[in-house]
Structure formats: structure tokens, C-alpha cells
Design a protein around this motif. Structure first.
Motif, short mmCIF file in Angstrom:
data_model
loop_
_atom_site.label_atom_id
_atom_site.label_comp_id
_atom_site.label_asym_id
_atom_site.label_seq_id
_atom_site.Cartn_x
_atom_site.Cartn_y
_atom_site.Cartn_z
N PHE A 35 0.87 -1.18 0.00
CA PHE A 35 0.00 0.00 0.00
C PHE A 35 0.91 1.23 0.00
CE2 PHE A 35 -2.10 -3.52 1.96
CZ PHE A 35 -3.41 -3.46 1.53
N PRO A 36 1.12 1.85 -1.15
CA PRO A 36 1.99 3.04 -1.17
C PRO A 36 1.20 4.23 -0.64
CG PRO A 36 1.76 2.01 -3.36
CD PRO A 36 0.66 1.50 -2.49
N VAL A 37 1.61 4.72 0.51
CA VAL A 37 0.88 5.83 1.14
C VAL A 37 1.84 6.94 1.55
CG1 VAL A 37 -1.10 4.47 1.90
CG2 VAL A 37 0.90 4.57 3.36
N ALA A 38 2.90 7.10 0.76
CA ALA A 38 3.94 8.06 1.13
C ALA A 38 3.82 9.39 0.38
CB ALA A 38 5.32 7.45 0.89
N GLY A 39 2.79 9.51 -0.47
CA GLY A 39 2.64 10.73 -1.27
C GLY A 39 2.34 11.94 -0.38
N LEU A 40 2.48 13.11 -0.96
CA LEU A 40 2.30 14.35 -0.17
C LEU A 40 0.83 14.76 -0.05
CD1 LEU A 40 5.31 16.34 -1.70
CD2 LEU A 40 5.24 15.12 0.49
N GLY A 41 0.00 14.26 -0.97
CA GLY A 41 -1.43 14.59 -0.90
C GLY A 41 -1.70 16.07 -1.05
N THR A 42 -0.97 16.72 -1.94
CA THR A 42 -1.07 18.19 -2.02
C THR A 42 -2.45 18.69 -2.46
OG1 THR A 42 -0.16 18.06 -4.26
CG2 THR A 42 1.39 18.58 -2.49
N ARG A 43 -3.20 17.83 -3.18
CA ARG A 43 -4.51 18.29 -3.64
C ARG A 43 -5.50 18.48 -2.48
NH1 ARG A 43 -5.40 13.92 -8.16
NH2 ARG A 43 -3.83 12.88 -6.88
N PHE A 44 -5.15 17.95 -1.32
CA PHE A 44 -6.04 18.11 -0.17
C PHE A 44 -5.46 19.04 0.90
CE2 PHE A 44 -8.14 14.48 -2.02
CZ PHE A 44 -9.48 14.80 -1.80
N PRO B 27 -2.95 12.45 7.26
CA PRO B 27 -2.63 11.72 6.04
C PRO B 27 -3.89 11.52 5.20
CG PRO B 27 -1.80 10.56 7.99
CD PRO B 27 -2.64 11.70 8.48
N LYS B 28 -3.75 11.65 3.88
CA LYS B 28 -4.90 11.52 2.98
C LYS B 28 -5.64 10.19 3.22
CE LYS B 28 -3.81 10.79 -1.41
NZ LYS B 28 -3.37 11.09 -2.80
N GLU B 29 -4.88 9.14 3.49
CA GLU B 29 -5.44 7.79 3.61
C GLU B 29 -6.28 7.62 4.86
OE1 GLU B 29 -2.13 8.54 3.43
OE2 GLU B 29 -1.98 8.31 1.25
N ARG C 33 9.68 3.00 5.23
CA ARG C 33 9.68 4.43 4.94
C ARG C 33 10.19 4.71 3.53
NH1 ARG C 33 9.23 9.13 8.78
NH2 ARG C 33 8.07 8.12 10.42
N GLN C 34 9.49 5.59 2.83
CA GLN C 34 10.05 6.17 1.60
C GLN C 34 10.55 7.55 2.03
OE1 GLN C 34 7.32 7.49 -1.45
NE2 GLN C 34 8.79 7.08 -3.07
N HIS C 35 11.86 7.75 1.97
CA HIS C 35 12.39 8.98 2.57
C HIS C 35 12.12 10.23 1.76
CE1 HIS C 35 14.79 5.84 4.72
NE2 HIS C 35 14.21 6.51 5.68
N LEU D 22 9.63 10.17 -4.39
CA LEU D 22 10.23 10.12 -5.73
C LEU D 22 9.32 9.43 -6.75
CD1 LEU D 22 13.93 9.24 -4.75
CD2 LEU D 22 13.02 11.44 -5.48
N GLY D 23 8.10 9.12 -6.35
CA GLY D 23 7.16 8.54 -7.29
C GLY D 23 6.68 7.16 -6.85
N LEU D 24 5.58 6.72 -7.50
CA LEU D 24 4.95 5.44 -7.13
C LEU D 24 5.91 4.26 -7.34
CD1 LEU D 24 2.48 3.76 -6.36
CD2 LEU D 24 1.70 3.95 -8.73
P1 UTP Z 1 -0.69 10.63 -6.18
O1 UTP Z 1 -0.28 10.77 -7.59
O2 UTP Z 1 -2.15 10.72 -5.87
O3 UTP Z 1 0.14 11.65 -5.32
O4 UTP Z 1 -0.11 9.23 -5.69
P2 UTP Z 1 -0.12 12.17 -3.85
O5 UTP Z 1 1.14 12.77 -3.35
O6 UTP Z 1 -0.72 11.10 -2.99
O7 UTP Z 1 -1.24 13.31 -3.99
P3 UTP Z 1 -1.20 14.77 -4.72
O8 UTP Z 1 -1.16 14.50 -6.19
O9 UTP Z 1 -0.02 15.53 -4.21
O10 UTP Z 1 -2.50 15.38 -4.27
C1 UTP Z 1 -0.77 8.00 -5.94
C2 UTP Z 1 -0.44 7.01 -4.83
O11 UTP Z 1 0.97 6.78 -4.79
C3 UTP Z 1 1.51 7.09 -3.51
C4 UTP Z 1 0.50 8.04 -2.88
O12 UTP Z 1 0.57 7.99 -1.46
C5 UTP Z 1 -0.81 7.53 -3.45
O13 UTP Z 1 -1.31 6.42 -2.71
N1 UTP Z 1 2.86 7.68 -3.68
C6 UTP Z 1 3.07 8.63 -4.64
C7 UTP Z 1 3.89 7.28 -2.85
O14 UTP Z 1 3.71 6.42 -1.96
N2 UTP Z 1 5.12 7.85 -3.03
C8 UTP Z 1 5.36 8.78 -3.99
O15 UTP Z 1 6.53 9.24 -4.10
C9 UTP Z 1 4.30 9.18 -4.81
#
Ligand code: UTP
Length: 297
Positions: free
Chosen positions: A10-19, A27-29, A105-107, A110-112
């Protein structure tokens, strides 16, 4: 015999900037769809598909996510004292067995592709699933379960696929199709976020994958692609170049993009209407505001 799929990332390390600003501290999740956090829907779907090991790729500031899956003894004691057995049952369903869950941890975001690669040592040499919790799929048979059943016949790699209008292609990984077999397509190429005129088809990849461990090896070599990120799509496309199979699976169900505000709101209304305890109130309210809106026009 083909290896069973028992591990999911479950990749949940994104920044979630849209929220933002909500995701500054939440955390968005963990954001709530009706009364459950997004991640709970993803876990339930994985369990239904036979997943036994749950690997979260997290980042700084996601502590609330780890706490969510922990036991809450004080709260449980309080509910027990008050005889609130139905709520105790609700809580029990969120507890994870000791050892079933791992956090990596994804430090840096850097992308999915990079997030998935971070979990490589926990996957080893077996097929694995990837679930993006912000793609919520309402379906009679959970989407990943549909895919696992199809995968047991085909092996290879499998991605969930959905038709999208041409102008939306630039938001998705798009499939180049060698052969269309109905609910499954044989894929000959994948392009991440193409311009509308350059999309090879109208079939987009949605956030459910069953992947061979070779994909992790491909990720070792992948440099950043579209948007400067390390793309999972590129590592899956590399499988085709190495003569291994990639299938697109047209799942049945309705997908909500809960990574976007509008998708999250639509999911909230739809899941609310699907709930017996909320349906009457919510639909009466929606009818009211729609008639006011219609009268105003
Ligand atoms: P999104 O493209 O939705 O990016 O990532 P994000 O950071 O969550 O949200 P925005 O675009 O800034 O609003 C799709 C999935 O990949 C994970 C995110 O947590 C999400 O589940 N992801 C993305 C990572 O785990 N690491 C990353 O470096 C990028």
C-alpha cells in the motif's frame, strides 16, 4: 503450480497536495469516507482477495496511519464498561494481527515506482499486489478478488483497467492493446500520462496491480520518467520488452478517484446512499437542494 498472491503493498507516502491544508497534518489515507478512513476500504478489499501480509510504504507525518491499525485498549475498555458491543465489534474489525502488517519508509516522494521498490526486501521472490487506497472501487465482488481469480488462470502481470474519455488520458497510465479478449486485454505497451492525441487507446490503468517480482528488478534500473518521478508504469512496460506478459483487466464496479476533491465528494454521496442507516435522510436532502437549484435556474 502458480504462487498464490498473499502480499500487498500500500503506497501511502505521497504528499497529498490536492487536499491541502487538510493533509498538512492528516494523512490523505486517514480521511473519512462516511465513517471509515480510505485505508480501511483498501485493507478490506485486500483481505477479501486472500492477502495475508500488508506492507505500507509510509513517510514522515503518517503516524496517525500506524496508530489506526493498533489496538486501542482504553477505548475498548470504556466501550465494554458501557455495554456498547456493536461499537466494540466495529473496532475489532480494524485491528490487525501481530506480524501481519509492516511499515517501510520512503524517505523522499520520488514517485509510485520508487515507493513500490522501497518494499522489495519484504516481497522477495513472489508475486504481489499493489493497492492505491485513493482509488476506491465499489463492487459486488471486490476488485482485487476479481483480479486474483483471473490471475490464477493467466499468471504474468495484471493491471486494473478502465475506459476513460480521450481528454482524460493525460491523467493516467494508458494501455497499448495487442489483443482485446473482452474483460481482459493483452498489453503490448504502456504510456504514462500521454497527450490526448498520443494515447494508444482509451483504456487507463487504475490503482490495482498484481505484479511479478521481476518488476522490482526492473525498478532497480528505471530512471525518473514522466513528471520527474520513478514511474511504476515504466517498470511494468519493461516486462513486455523482456517478453513477459502484461494483462489489463476490465473490472466490474465503480471507481472513485478519492485523490481528487470532486471524486472524494462523489464517493461520499454514493457510499452514503448505499448505507441503509443514512439513505433516507441523505436522499431527501439531495432532492431538496437539487429542486432549489433547478428552481433558481
Ligand atoms: P498521487 O499521484 O495521488 O500523489 O499518488 P499524492 O502525493 O498522494 O497526492 P497529490 O497528487 O499531491 O495530491 C498515488 C499514490 O501513490 C503514492 C501516494 O501515497 C498515493 O497512494 N505515492 C506517490 C507514494 O507512496 N510515493 C510517492 O513518491 C508518490
Amino acid at each position: 503450480m502458480r504462487n498464490k498472491v498473499t502480499k500487498a503493498i500500500f503506497p501511502v507516502a505521497g504528499l497529498g497536495t490536492r487536499f491541502l491544508p487538510a493533509t498538512k497534518s492528516v494523512p490523505k489515507e486517514i480521511m473519512t469516507l462516511v465513517d471509515r478512513p480510505l485505508i480501511q476500504y483498501a485493507i478490506d478489499e485486500a483481505r477479501a482477495a486472500g492477502i495475508k501480509e500488508f506492507i505500507f510504504v509510509t513517510s514522515r507525518g503518517k503516524g496517525a496511519l500506524e496508530d489506526y491499525f493498533d489496538h486501542a485498549p482504553t477505548l475498548e475498555q470504556e466501550l465494554r464498561k458501557k455495554g456498547k458491543n456493536d461499537l466494540l465489534e466495529v473496532l475489532k474489525n480494524t485491528n490487525m494481527e501481530s506480524g501481519a502488517i509492516a511499515y517501510i519508509r520512503q524517505h523522499k516522494a520520488l514517485g509510485l515506482g520508487h515507493a513500490v521498490w522501497c518494499a522489495r526486501r519484504l516481497i522477495g521472490d513472489e508475486p504481489f499486489a499493489v493497492i492505491l487506497p485513493d482509488d476506491v472501487i465499489a463492487a459486488e465482488k471486490p476488485c482485487l478478488q476479481q483480479m486474483v481469480e483471473a490471475y490464477e488462470e493467466t499468471g504474468g502481470n495484471m493491471v486494473a483497467a478502465m475506459e476513460v474519455p480521450p481528454e482524460k488520458a493525460s491523467s493516467y497510465g494508458m494501455l497499448d492493446i495487442a489483443e482485446d479478449m473482452g474483460n481482459m486485454v493483452d498489453v503490448k505497451g504502456m504510456v504514462e500520462k500521454p497527450e490526448t492525441s498520443k494515447s494508444p487507446s482509451n483504456l487507463a490503468v487504475i490503482g490495482r496491480y498484481i505484479l511479478s517480482p521481476h518488476v522490482l528488478k526492473n525498478l532497480n534500473k528505471i530512471k525518473s520518467g514522466s513528471g520527474g518521478e520513478i514511474q511504476l508504469t515504466d517498470a511494468i512496460a519493461a516486462e513486455i520488452e523482456q517478453n513477459r506478459k502484461v494483462y489489463g483487466y476490465r473490472f466490474s464496479g465503480q471507481r472513485f478517484d478519492c485523490g481528487s476533491k470532486s471524486g472524494f465528494l462523489q464517493a461520499t454521496v454514493s457510499f452514503g446512499l448505499a448505507r441503509e442507516d443514512l439513505r433516507d435522510d441523505l436522499s431527501a436532502y439531495l432532492r431538496d437542494i437539487m429542486s432549489v437549484d433547478a428552481a433558481a435556474q
